[in-house]
Design an enzyme around this catalytic site. Sequence first.
Site, PDB file in Angstrom:
ATOM      1  N   THR A  41       0.822  -1.208   0.000  1.00  0.00           N
ATOM      2  CA  THR A  41       0.000   0.000   0.000  1.00  0.00           C
ATOM      3  C   THR A  41       0.860   1.265   0.000  1.00  0.00           C
ATOM      4  O   THR A  41       0.362   2.363  -0.205  1.00  0.00           O
ATOM      5  CB  THR A  41      -0.926   0.016   1.227  1.00  0.00           C
ATOM      6  OG1 THR A  41      -0.148  -0.198   2.405  1.00  0.00           O
ATOM      7  CG2 THR A  41      -1.963  -1.106   1.126  1.00  0.00           C
ATOM      8  N   HIS A  46       6.318   0.319   7.721  1.00  0.00           N
ATOM      9  CA  HIS A  46       6.632   1.056   8.943  1.00  0.00           C
ATOM     10  C   HIS A  46       6.766   0.040  10.063  1.00  0.00           C
ATOM     11  O   HIS A  46       6.554  -1.170   9.862  1.00  0.00           O
ATOM     12  CB  HIS A  46       5.572   2.122   9.252  1.00  0.00           C
ATOM     13  CG  HIS A  46       4.156   1.599   9.270  1.00  0.00           C
ATOM     14  ND1 HIS A  46       3.670   0.774  10.267  1.00  0.00           N
ATOM     15  CD2 HIS A  46       3.131   1.767   8.395  1.00  0.00           C
ATOM     16  CE1 HIS A  46       2.412   0.477  10.026  1.00  0.00           C
ATOM     17  NE2 HIS A  46       2.057   1.056   8.895  1.00  0.00           N
ATOM     18  N   HIS A  49       4.514  -2.955  10.839  1.00  0.00           N
ATOM     19  CA  HIS A  49       4.557  -4.184  10.047  1.00  0.00           C
ATOM     20  C   HIS A  49       5.563  -5.199  10.585  1.00  0.00           C
ATOM     21  O   HIS A  49       5.563  -6.362  10.166  1.00  0.00           O
ATOM     22  CB  HIS A  49       4.962  -3.877   8.595  1.00  0.00           C
ATOM     23  CG  HIS A  49       3.955  -3.095   7.818  1.00  0.00           C
ATOM     24  ND1 HIS A  49       4.150  -1.780   7.436  1.00  0.00           N
ATOM     25  CD2 HIS A  49       2.741  -3.455   7.329  1.00  0.00           C
ATOM     26  CE1 HIS A  49       3.103  -1.367   6.749  1.00  0.00           C
ATOM     27  NE2 HIS A  49       2.231  -2.348   6.678  1.00  0.00           N
ATOM     28  N   LYS A  83     -10.444  -0.850   8.612  1.00  0.00           N
ATOM     29  CA  LYS A  83     -10.800   0.378   7.905  1.00  0.00           C
ATOM     30  C   LYS A  83     -12.307   0.633   7.996  1.00  0.00           C
ATOM     31  O   LYS A  83     -13.117  -0.283   7.943  1.00  0.00           O
ATOM     32  CB  LYS A  83     -10.388   0.286   6.423  1.00  0.00           C
ATOM     33  CG  LYS A  83      -8.887   0.126   6.218  1.00  0.00           C
ATOM     34  CD  LYS A  83      -8.142   1.375   6.635  1.00  0.00           C
ATOM     35  CE  LYS A  83      -6.642   1.197   6.488  1.00  0.00           C
ATOM     36  NZ  LYS A  83      -5.896   2.373   6.934  1.00  0.00           N
ATOM     37  N   ARG A  87     -10.543   1.629   0.721  1.00  0.00           N
ATOM     38  CA  ARG A  87      -9.214   2.142   0.406  1.00  0.00           C
ATOM     39  C   ARG A  87      -9.225   2.773  -0.985  1.00  0.00           C
ATOM     40  O   ARG A  87      -9.958   2.337  -1.871  1.00  0.00           O
ATOM     41  CB  ARG A  87      -8.189   1.004   0.425  1.00  0.00           C
ATOM     42  CG  ARG A  87      -7.910   0.423   1.802  1.00  0.00           C
ATOM     43  CD  ARG A  87      -6.881  -0.675   1.692  1.00  0.00           C
ATOM     44  NE  ARG A  87      -6.651  -1.346   2.949  1.00  0.00           N
ATOM     45  CZ  ARG A  87      -5.730  -0.993   3.836  1.00  0.00           C
ATOM     46  NH1 ARG A  87      -4.959   0.050   3.591  1.00  0.00           N
ATOM     47  NH2 ARG A  87      -5.570  -1.663   4.965  1.00  0.00           N
ATOM     48  N   GLN A 173      -6.942 -13.821  -0.356  1.00  0.00           N
ATOM     49  CA  GLN A 173      -5.881 -14.224   0.564  1.00  0.00           C
ATOM     50  C   GLN A 173      -5.951 -15.724   0.848  1.00  0.00           C
ATOM     51  O   GLN A 173      -4.916 -16.373   1.054  1.00  0.00           O
ATOM     52  CB  GLN A 173      -5.937 -13.429   1.873  1.00  0.00           C
ATOM     53  CG  GLN A 173      -4.637 -13.540   2.648  1.00  0.00           C
ATOM     54  CD  GLN A 173      -4.584 -12.662   3.875  1.00  0.00           C
ATOM     55  OE1 GLN A 173      -4.647 -13.169   4.995  1.00  0.00           O
ATOM     56  NE2 GLN A 173      -4.464 -11.364   3.681  1.00  0.00           N
ATOM     57  N   ASP A 194      -5.324  -8.726  13.449  1.00  0.00           N
ATOM     58  CA  ASP A 194      -6.412  -8.325  12.552  1.00  0.00           C
ATOM     59  C   ASP A 194      -6.537  -9.250  11.345  1.00  0.00           C
ATOM     60  O   ASP A 194      -7.484  -9.135  10.563  1.00  0.00           O
ATOM     61  CB  ASP A 194      -6.206  -6.883  12.078  1.00  0.00           C
ATOM     62  CG  ASP A 194      -4.918  -6.696  11.290  1.00  0.00           C
ATOM     63  OD1 ASP A 194      -3.988  -7.499  11.486  1.00  0.00           O
ATOM     64  OD2 ASP A 194      -4.839  -5.748  10.488  1.00  0.00           O
ATOM     65  N   LYS A 231      -0.757   5.261  20.648  1.00  0.00           N
ATOM     66  CA  LYS A 231      -0.541   4.273  19.594  1.00  0.00           C
ATOM     67  C   LYS A 231       0.942   4.005  19.374  1.00  0.00           C
ATOM     68  O   LYS A 231       1.748   4.922  19.260  1.00  0.00           O
ATOM     69  CB  LYS A 231      -1.179   4.758  18.289  1.00  0.00           C
ATOM     70  CG  LYS A 231      -1.237   3.690  17.206  1.00  0.00           C
ATOM     71  CD  LYS A 231      -2.084   4.132  16.030  1.00  0.00           C
ATOM     72  CE  LYS A 231      -2.178   3.027  14.986  1.00  0.00           C
ATOM     73  NZ  LYS A 231      -3.027   3.425  13.840  1.00  0.00           N
ATOM     74  N   LYS A 234       3.866   5.633  16.342  1.00  0.00           N
ATOM     75  CA  LYS A 234       3.532   6.983  15.879  1.00  0.00           C
ATOM     76  C   LYS A 234       4.268   8.020  16.721  1.00  0.00           C
ATOM     77  O   LYS A 234       4.414   7.869  17.934  1.00  0.00           O
ATOM     78  CB  LYS A 234       2.024   7.229  15.989  1.00  0.00           C
ATOM     79  CG  LYS A 234       1.179   6.384  15.044  1.00  0.00           C
ATOM     80  CD  LYS A 234       1.216   6.935  13.636  1.00  0.00           C
ATOM     81  CE  LYS A 234       0.237   6.194  12.742  1.00  0.00           C
ATOM     82  NZ  LYS A 234       0.213   6.747  11.375  1.00  0.00           N
ATOM     83  N   THR A 235       4.729   9.077  16.070  1.00  0.00           N
ATOM     84  CA  THR A 235       5.326  10.208  16.776  1.00  0.00           C
ATOM     85  C   THR A 235       4.632  11.472  16.288  1.00  0.00           C
ATOM     86  O   THR A 235       3.749  11.421  15.431  1.00  0.00           O
ATOM     87  CB  THR A 235       6.838  10.322  16.487  1.00  0.00           C
ATOM     88  OG1 THR A 235       7.016  10.633  15.088  1.00  0.00           O
ATOM     89  CG2 THR A 235       7.551   9.014  16.807  1.00  0.00           C
TER      90      THR A 235
END
Length: 421
Positions: A41, A46, A49, A83, A87, A173, A194, A231, A234-235
């Site tokens: 995607t 990041h 993953h 989501k 997407r 999948q 998930d 979370k 994340k920053t």
Amino acid sequence: MSVLLDDLKWRGLIYQETDAEGLAETLEKEKISLYCGVDPTADSMHIGHLLPFLTLRRFQNHGHRPIVLVGGATGLIGDPSGKKEERKLQTLEQVDQNVQGLKKQLEQIFEFEGENSAVLTNNFDWVGSMDLITFLRDYGKNIGVNYMLAKDIVASRLDTGISFTEFTYTILQAIDFYKLYTNLDCKMQIGGSDQWGNITTGLEMIRKMAGEGAKAYGMTIPLVTKADGTKFGKTESGAIWLDPVKTSPYEFYQFWINAADADVVKYLKYFTFLERSEIEALEVSVQEEPHLRKAQRTLAEEMTRLIHGEEALKQAIRITQALFSGDIAELSANEIEQGLKDVPSYVHEEGEETGLVELLVAAKISPSKRQAREDIQNGAVSINGERVTDTQHVMSDSDKLDGRFTVIRRGKKKYYLIQYK
């Protein structure tokens, strides 16, 4: 229980298993092939993953063969998991470009040479040429609509709406798992929590197409959480990417070294390949000498070395030490740019001569000329790591690094970047 499963449980890496007893028996008897996938995607993964793939790498370390799947086909569709809306579809060219970026990062994590070398696959190889009739007759016929509606990934979207395109994602999948089971003797899929619905659909497809006696397993990894409820990954400046252009090795290193005491031991278990005894010793250090931050430094070093290599780690440590001490004279312009990416900056238009006092006020480093003079006289202002005490100092080319910028420090830790145009 196998040594591997025992280690995974100690690390807290097993969230769900489809057949824990059967898997344990299989791993005691044989080395297996197993897979984990990622959809392209973006052109980089990041750190969100990382955990499933690092868990897959643990299997490789114990002699099993990892199959790494990049979803060139499923990336064109979009996983509805997590989501609330559809997407945005990507072009084939975008997905192809993203696939190449992900491959480079996966090659950093896995061994692609040796006896149990990793296998890199792309589901576009078998889905891309599939016609609609084959999809419906050979695969769609095996998965009931009621079965799919019961999946959380679908059920969670029924109120807000889900297209037929994303509705069929779980079947695509499932085809992946069946194809890998058939062609590469793949007996297990690993994924984030998930992905449970997608994994179990794959097992259903294998059962229907390969027969009741087919042995295959699924395992999910827990969602990574932070003790303070914010979370993970994340920053303020956004996600922590594996691509060094998107997130520099220095920023990557800083993310891990700033882990809270309440989280660092869990992260060491989750993300590093350190032995149990080493992690337990660091846990004692967190409890008895937290000010030394040994666990955080070890975590940052292990992760930066794994993703970016030894030289990038050395550079990240060098930048960190220089910025902490204020001695930045030995850093290159590139290293300073990495280290000061998120500090306040000011763009100065070149032309007439500018005094340091005027620059401090214009860049909002000091609130007034009077305060600027006091700061300079008191030795609180440094230019590129060198203290300046002359209130009459005029900025010149010698104050520029690489002809592009000047670093001004006020006090011990407040850095500012002056850029020129």
